[in-house]
Design an enzyme around this catalytic site. Structure first.
Site, PDB file in Angstrom:
ATOM      1  CB  SER A  88      63.345  92.355  31.090  1.00  0.00           C
ATOM      2  OG  SER A  88      64.088  91.176  30.947  1.00  0.00           O
ATOM      3  CG  ASP A 118      71.181  93.515  30.515  1.00  0.00           C
ATOM      4  OD1 ASP A 118      71.022  92.278  30.581  1.00  0.00           O
ATOM      5  OD2 ASP A 118      70.264  94.306  30.234  1.00  0.00           O
ATOM      6  CG  HIS A 173      68.549  92.396  33.038  1.00  0.00           C
ATOM      7  ND1 HIS A 173      68.206  92.796  31.771  1.00  0.00           N
ATOM      8  CD2 HIS A 173      67.459  91.777  33.545  1.00  0.00           C
ATOM      9  CE1 HIS A 173      66.963  92.419  31.518  1.00  0.00           C
ATOM     10  NE2 HIS A 173      66.480  91.796  32.582  1.00  0.00           N
TER      11      HIS A 173
END
Length: 412
Positions: free
Chosen positions: A192, A352, A382
């Site tokens: 991320s 995501d 995610h």
């Protein structure tokens, strides 16, 4: 009285079911577990909104409870030696195989950068601690986990600069020799926001004059890579998905740059691009870089360019300039910069908001001649790789971890 109790029970059950249930796609495995998990995240987010509204504590200050709840004290075990150190003034957690290396044996190394939207997260969270130990034992490698400073207390570029300083320090030949690390077998990786930092460091390092030791690989796990267009198909398709809805990702971006709420409002409307960033929109044109199968029902429309966009303080060193800075948005570098990058592993998930960031980067890297392994999870969401600890352990997290570690083993 009994009737009243039954009514209360039914009402409570109905409210609970209404609050927990979300229209999650059928394709996602363990849907009900994800719904239950996300109930905690949504409840905390609502509490954070209320706290900020009444002036008790800012939103990210309340959300930081997630980091604290999963915090651990990294300690050595029978196979892994763990130490907490400072590299060029930045805190790091260093994981090494317990068995001492011989004078001739050199090990691989992975520099790992945690996620959390630059505002949350820590290398001392249980999922990151477990992942580091697995990499050490499976690869007989050294893992360097970086505890970079977080926004909003430390806006961009502070988190990036912390990471870059650590990487530069670690890649000194004398430091590598101290930890028996092979200078030719070092990777940077992150998930991320950590994937964002890993991509940015990889780009900037290979442009550093006189840099003798370079990275062999970069592994980016559902990375966030651009702040210019926050209405890509995946941002629209997954705007209400669990764990990272669009509103939260936009809030992470705005808090990374500034505490001025005007930028958050502009980003939510996708009207945050100023003339300074307008010329860079070509690098995030998803109609050109996103395979048609990911376009879905969406048609490309270039983000609006607004004079003075970027919020209060926009200017030479303000948010408007930061939005277009490739250290914040690695997708914005020209092809010439991409050509010399190390081989890459990019993990993306269908459900995501950041899916298209990763896929566009894969397209651009391959177009520049970089060797790329792209693993796309059609049922992924995610943050999935970090859900490895009971009771929020997901089967897909195990598969992701196995494939990621396998790639490191084969390519580092």
């Amino acid at each position: 009285m009994r009737l009243g109790g039954i009514f209360l029970l039914v009402a409570l059950g109905s409210f609970t079911a209404y609050y927990i249930y979300e229209p999650i796609p059928e394709e996602i495995e363990e849907r009900w577990k994800l719904m239950l998990t996300n109930t905690f995240f949504r409840s905390l987010s609502h509490l954070a909104d209320f706290s900020e509204l009444v002036g008790l504590k800012d939103y990210m200050g309340v959300m930081y409870f997630i980091t604290l709840a999963e915090g651990v004290v990294p300690v050595s075990d029978e196979r892994v030696q763990v130490t907490e150190e400072h590299f060029d003034g930045v805190e790091v957690v260093l994981y090494q195989p317990k068995q001492l290396a011989s004078d001739t044996e050199l090990r691989r190394a992975v520099i790992y950068l945690h996620g959390g939207g630059w505002c949350l997260g820590s290398s001392r969270m249980s999922p990151y601690d477990l992942l580091a130990r697995e990499i050490v034992t499976e690869l007989n490698a050294v893992v360097l986990s970086v505890e970079y400073r977080l926004a909003p207390a430390h806006h961009f570029p502070v988190p990036y600069e912390d990471v870059y300083r650590v990487v530069k320090h670690f890649l000194q030949k004398g430091v590598l020799a101290q930890y028996s690390v092979d200078p030719g077998r070092i990777a940077v990786s992150g998930d991320s926001a950590g994937g964002n930092l890993a991509a940015a460091v990889s780009q900037q390092l290979q442009q550093e004059p006189g840099q003798q030791v370079q990275l062999k690989a970069q592994a980016l796990l559902y990375p966030v890579l651009q702040a210019l267009d926050l209405n890509t198909p995946s941002y629209q398709q997954n705007q209400d998905m669990p764990i990272l809805p669009r509103t939260l990702m936009v809030r992470f971006w705005s808090e990374y740059f500034t505490s001025d709420k005007a930028l958050f409002r502009a980003m939510m409307a996708n009207t945050h691009n100023s003339p300074e960033s307008a010329s860079l929109l070509k690098f995030v044109n998803w109609s050109a870089f996103l395979p048609e199968s990911y376009h879905g029902k969406y048609n490309y429309s270039a983000p609006a360019v607004v004079q003075g966009a970027g919020g209060e303080g926009a200017g030479t060193d303000g948010p408007s300039r930061s939005i277009g800075d490739p250290r914040a948005s690695p997708l914005l570098v020209p092809d010439a910069t991409l050509r010399s990058l190390p081989k890459a592993y990019v993990l993306t998930c269908e459900y995501d908001v950041l899916r298209d960031d990763g896929i566009m980067y894969v397209t651009r890297l391959r177009g520049a001649g970089v060797e790329v392994t792209h693993e796309h999870y059609d049922t992924g969401f995610h943050g999935a790789l970090m859900f490895t600890v009971w009771p929020t352990d997901f089967l897909i997290a195990r598969r992701m971890t196995d494939n990621y570690v396998k790639w490191l083993k084969e390519n580092l």
